[in-house]
Design a protein around this motif. Structure first.
Motif, short mmCIF file in Angstrom:
data_model
loop_
_atom_site.label_atom_id
_atom_site.label_comp_id
_atom_site.label_asym_id
_atom_site.label_seq_id
_atom_site.Cartn_x
_atom_site.Cartn_y
_atom_site.Cartn_z
N ASN A 126 0.81 -1.21 0.00
CA ASN A 126 0.00 0.00 0.00
C ASN A 126 0.85 1.27 0.00
N LEU A 130 -2.37 9.13 5.15
CA LEU A 130 -2.88 8.29 4.06
C LEU A 130 -3.63 7.09 4.62
N TYR A 131 -3.09 6.52 5.71
CA TYR A 131 -3.77 5.38 6.32
C TYR A 131 -5.07 5.83 6.99
N LEU A 156 -7.42 5.99 3.88
CA LEU A 156 -7.66 4.84 3.00
C LEU A 156 -8.86 3.97 3.42
N ILE A 195 -4.31 6.39 -4.03
CA ILE A 195 -3.97 5.39 -3.02
C ILE A 195 -4.89 4.17 -3.11
N CYS A 211 -8.32 3.53 -3.13
CA CYS A 211 -9.36 3.29 -2.14
C CYS A 211 -10.67 2.88 -2.80
#
Lengths: 485, 231
Positions: A211, A258-259, A262, A318, A320
Motif C-alpha cells: 500500500n 494516508l492510512y 484509506l 492510493i 481506495c
C-alpha cells in the motif's frame, strides 16, 4: 482449477456496459453495495472541515512524494538493499513476470500464495505463472472465490461484489474437495479458511502487493483485514512484493494521514484489522518471516503519466475505490464492463497510460462529469479535469495546439477522424466569413429535404437534425416586415 | 550470482525508468508535509478518559477487554483461560509474562515457541489453538494494539492460532499512532516487523456479511493492566 480467466477488453466497453445495463441482478447487487459503501464512508467523515484538513494533508504527502519521486526511489532502494531486500525494476508486465518466474525457478516452487495485489493483476501474474505450471493462488477470500470460478474482480476493494452467497456456495462445493453445499456465510468463510491454511503451510513463495513504501526507513506497509496478507509475507520462505513505482512516500509518519484516509474512504472503516509494517526479511535469531525478500517495482506507463505535469496527479492515487462507489456510471455498468485492471473513474484516467489510449478511448467518456469522484477523492485528484484532458488527447494529435504544449501519449489522437476534423474546419470557415455564412444561411433551408432521416447514434433516441425551415435572420426580417417589435 | 540475465534486465529497466523520471519537468512546489503539526492541532476529546476510549473502540472491533491490576493480573489471566479453555497455548520464552503464564497452565498445555517456524509449522496450523503475546503499546483513538515481534515472540504467534491473548499496560496507551511512533522513536531502529492490530481478523467479501476469523485469529482478548497513565 480454471486458470483461464474470461477475456474482457476495454475496446468492448460500450458493448459490455450495454449488456450490464440490462442485467437486473448485477444492477441491484451493485447498487446495493455502492449505496452501502457511500453511507458507511459518510459516517466516517461527519465533519467536512476536518475531512478537508485531513485530505489536504494526504494530497500534500502524495504531491511532495511525486515531486521528489526519482530521489525517493533511490533512497528507498538503498535502504531496502541495506536491510537485505532485493529490489527489482520492471518497465513492462513481461519484465515483471520474468522476475517472478526466475525467482520461482531458482526455488523450484510450484505453488505461490498471494495476497491481494492490483499490480499483480495488472501484469496477469496468475495466468503467466500457470502457463509455466506454477500455481499462483489468491488467498483474499473474494479473490479466491473469483479464481476458483475463473472470473475477474469487479471492484478493487470488494472484488467479488457481483457474486451472491448462493453463487459462492456452488463454487466452493464444485471446486473444494469435500466442501458441503451451504449458503451460510460463516460456514463458507470457514471452508475457505481451512482450504487455504493447507496452502499457506505448503507454499514456498508468498506474493503481496504494497500500500505504501517508506523511503527513509526502507519499509513496506500493507493494509488488510483478513490476515492472509500477513500469512503470505510471513510463512513462506520467500516473499515477493510487487507494486508501482509511484507508491513511495518520504517518511514513516507520512503514511499516517494516508492510512487515516484509506480504509475510511474505501469501506467506511476507521482502521483495518492489520497495519503490517515490514522492514526486511528474517534477521539472525528471528524464528519466522521470509528468509528471502524481493520487491518488484513496476513502471508500465506510470512514467508516461509522470512525464507531463498535466497528467501527473493521476499517480497520487492510493487505490481506495471511493471514486467508483460514487460514480453514477460505474454504479450502473459495474466494474467488469471496463475491461481494465482498474475500473471506474480512476481506472479511466490510469488505464490510458498503462495500455494506451487506443483501446481505452471510450473510457474517458464514461462519465457525466458530475464531479462526485473528485469530491470524494481522499488525495484530491482532479479526476473530472483529467478525464477532460484525456478526451482532448484522444481527439488531438500533438501537432495541433494543446495548451500547455504536450508530448504524445501512446495512442494520442486515436479518436481523431478526418471527416470530423474537416467538418469543424468548415464550420470555423463558415462562421468567420460573413459572405460565406450568408450563402450558407440561404442554402441550408433550401437543401433541408436532403438531410438523412437516420444520423448515426443521434437518431437512436432523438429526432433527426435538420436545418430550420427559415434562418433566424430571415425570421427576424419577416417579423419586422409584419410590423412586429 | 555472476552473469545473470535477470540482473541485466533489471539494470536496463532501472536505467530507463530513472532516465524518464529525471527528464520530467518539476512539479508545482508544495510545502514539506507537517504531519506532527497536523496531529498536534487536532482536538482530543475531553469528556472521556484515554483508557475508556481505548476500551470502547477495541470492543467496537469485537476485541474482548479484561481489566485488571498489576497485582491481580495472573488471576485475571487464569480467568481468561478458564473461560476460553485453550488446549494448547503457544508462548515465547523469556518475556516479562512468560513465567507467570507458565505457572497458570499444566506443562502439557504449553507450547514454547523455541524453534524456527519450519519446525513448528504443522503444529502451529493444526494443533495450537491459542497464542499469548506482550504488546509495546496501544492506540486509544482506534482501539488498536501495537506489537513489535521479536525472536521470543515471532510474527506468527499473534497470527496463526485462532485465539490471540494480548497483555497491555495502561501506561502504554497512546492517543494516536503518531504519538506512539514518535514517542517510542520507531524510526531510530525499525524492527523487521511492526504490527498494529485492531480486533480479530475479518472479511465481508461474501455479500458484505461481516465474518470474524478470516485467516487470522477469530478471537482477540486484551488483558489490560491498569497501572496508571491513560488519563
Amino acid at each position: 482449477m480454471s486458470a483461464e480467466a474470461v477475456t474482457v477488453r476495454p475496446e468492448d466497453f460500450k458493448l459490455r456496459s450495454h449488456e450490464a445495463l440490462h442485467d437486473a441482478h448485477l444492477r441491484s447487487s451493485f447498487r446495493g453495495a455502492m449505496d452501502f459503501l457511500i453511507e458507511r464512508r459518510a459516517l466516517q467523515f461527519p465533519d467536512l472541515q476536518a475531512f478537508e484538513r485531513l485530505r489536504k494533508m494526504g494530497e500534500q504527502v502524495r504531491q511532495h512524494a511525486l515531486n521528489h519521486l526519482p530521489d525517493l526511489l533511490e533512497t528507498l532502494e538503498a535502504n531496502l538493499t541495506a536491510r537485505g531486500v532485493q529490489v527489482h525494476w520492471a518497465e513492462t508486465p513481461e519484465d515483471a513476470n520474468r522476475i517472478f518466474l526466475d525467482i520461482a525457478q531458482r526455488h523450484e516452487a510450484s505453488l505461490m500464495v498471494k495476497g491481494k495485489s492490483m499490480v499483480s493483476e495488472e501484469i496477469e501474474l496468475n495466468h503467466t505463472m500457470a502457463a509455466q505450471d506454477i500455481e499462483c493462488l489468491e488467498t483474499d477470500m473474494g479473490e479466491y472465490i473469483l479464481q476458483l470460478d475463473g472470473d475477474r474482480p469487479s471492484h478493487i476493494i470488494m472484488p467479488a461484489i457481483h457474486k451472491t452467497k448462493q453463487d459462492v456456495a456452488e463454487i466452493f462445493h464444485e471446486h473444494i474437495n469435500g466442501a458441503p453445499l451451504t449458503d451460510d456465510v460463516n460456514e463458507l468463510i470457514g471452508i475457505g479458511r481451512q482450504a487455504l491454511r493447507e496452502k499457506f503451510g505448503a507454499a514456498k513463495i508468498g506474493v503481496s502487493g504494497v500500500n505504501f513504501m517508506v523511503a527513509e526507513t526502507g519499509t513496506l506497509v500493507l493494509v488488510e483485514n483478513e490476515g492472509n496478507g500477513r500469512l503470505c509475507t510471513t510463512v513462506p520462505d520467500v516473499h515477493i512484493a510487487i507494486t508501482g513505482i509511484e507508491k513511495v512516500v518520504e517518511k514513516l509518519e507520512h503514511v499516517l494521514p494516508l492510512y487515516a484516509l484509506l480504509p475510511k474512504s474505501a469501506t467506511g472503516q476507521a482502521v483495518t484489522t492489520y497495519l503490517n509494517i515490514i522492514s526486511g526479511p528474517r534477521r539472525d535469531g528471528e524464528k519466522d518471516g521470509p528468509q528471502e525478500m524481493h520487491l518488484v517495482l513496476l513502471d508500465n506507463g506510470r512514467t508516461q503519466a509522470y512525464r507531463e505535469t498535466r497528467y501527473r496527479a493521476t499517480l497520487q492515487c492510493i487505490r481506495c475505490g471511493a471514486c467508483m462507489n460514487h460514480c453514477p456510471v460505474y454504479t450502473r455498468v459495474g466494474g467488469l464492463s471496463y475491461g481494465t485492471t482498474y475500473p471506474g473513474p480512476i481506472g479511466s484516467i490510469i488505464s490510458p497510460h498503462l495500455v494506451g489510449l487506443e483501446s481505452t478511448r471510450d473510457l474517458p467518456t464514461a462519465s457525466s462529469l458530475c464531479g462526485a469522484c473528485g469530491e470524494v477523492c481522499p488525495v484530491k485528484i482532479p479526476i473530472p479535469d483529467m478525464l477532460m484532458k484525456l478526451r482532448e488527447a484522444g481527439r488531438h494529435s500533438v501537432t495541433e495546439s494543446m495548451t500547455p504544449p504536450s508530448q504524445a501519449l501512446v495512442g494520442q489522437g486515436t479518436v481523431r477522424r478526418l471527416g470530423e476534423v474537416l467538418a469543424w474546419k468548415g464550420w470555423r470557415l463558415l462562421y468567420s466569413n460573413a459572405a460565406l455564412y450568408r450563402l450558407f444561411a440561404w442554402l441550408a433551408p433550401r437543401l433541408r429535404w436532403l438531410t438523412p432521416p437516420v444520423q448515426a447514434g443521434w437518431t437512436q433516441s432523438r429526432a433527426p437534425l435538420k436545418p430550420a425551415p427559415q434562418s433566424l435572420r430571415a425570421m427576424l426580417a419577416q417579423r419586422r416586415r409584419d410590423g412586429g417589435g | 550470482m555472476s552473469a545473470n540475465p535477470i540482473r541485466d534486465a533489471d539494470a536496463r529497466a532501472r536505467g530507463a525508468i530513472f532516465k524518464r523520471l529525471r527528464a520530467a519537468p518539476a512539479g508545482e512546489p508544495v510545502a514539506v508535509p507537517d504531519v506532527a503539526g497536523y496531529y498536534a492541532a487536532r482536538a482530543v476529546p475531553q469528556d472521556e478518559s484515554r483508557t475508556a476510549r481505548f476500551i470502547r473502540h477495541a470492543q467496537s472491533w469485537r476485541a474482548e477487554v479484561v481489566e485488571t491490576t498489576p497485582a491481580d493480573w495472573p488471576q485475571a489471566l487464569a480467568g481468561v483461560f478458564a473461560d476460553k479453555r485453550p488446549a494448547r497455548l503457544l508462548l515465547g520464552r523469556g518475556t516479562a509474562i512468560a513465567e507467570t503464564v507458565a505457572g497458570l497452565l499444566p506443562a502439557e498445555q504449553l507450547r514454547w515457541y523455541d524453534e524456527p517456524l519450519a519446525g513448528i509449522k504443522k503444529e502451529l496450523f493444526d494443533e495450537v489453538d491459542a497464542g499469548i503475546t506482550t504488546t509495546v503499546g496501544a492506540v486509544a483513538e482506534t482501539g488498536s494494539l501495537l506489537l513489535h515481534p521479536t525472536p521470543a515472540e515471532p510474527r506468527t504467534l499473534s497470527l496463526i492460532p485462532p485465539l490471540h491473548i494480548a497483555v497491555l499496560h495502561e501506561r502504554q496507551i497512546f492517543e494516536t499512532l503518531h504519538e506512539a511512533m514518535s514517542t517510542q522513536r520507531w524510526t531510530d531502529a525499525m524492527p523487521t516487523n511492526v504490527l498494529m492490530i485492531t480486533g480479530p481478523s475479518k472479511t465481508a467479501d461474501i455479500q458484505r456479511v461481516l465474518v470474524y476469523g478470516a485467516h487470522g485469529p477469530k478471537e482477540l482478548v486484551i488483558l489490560l493492566i491498569r497501572d496508571g497513565g491513560g488519563a
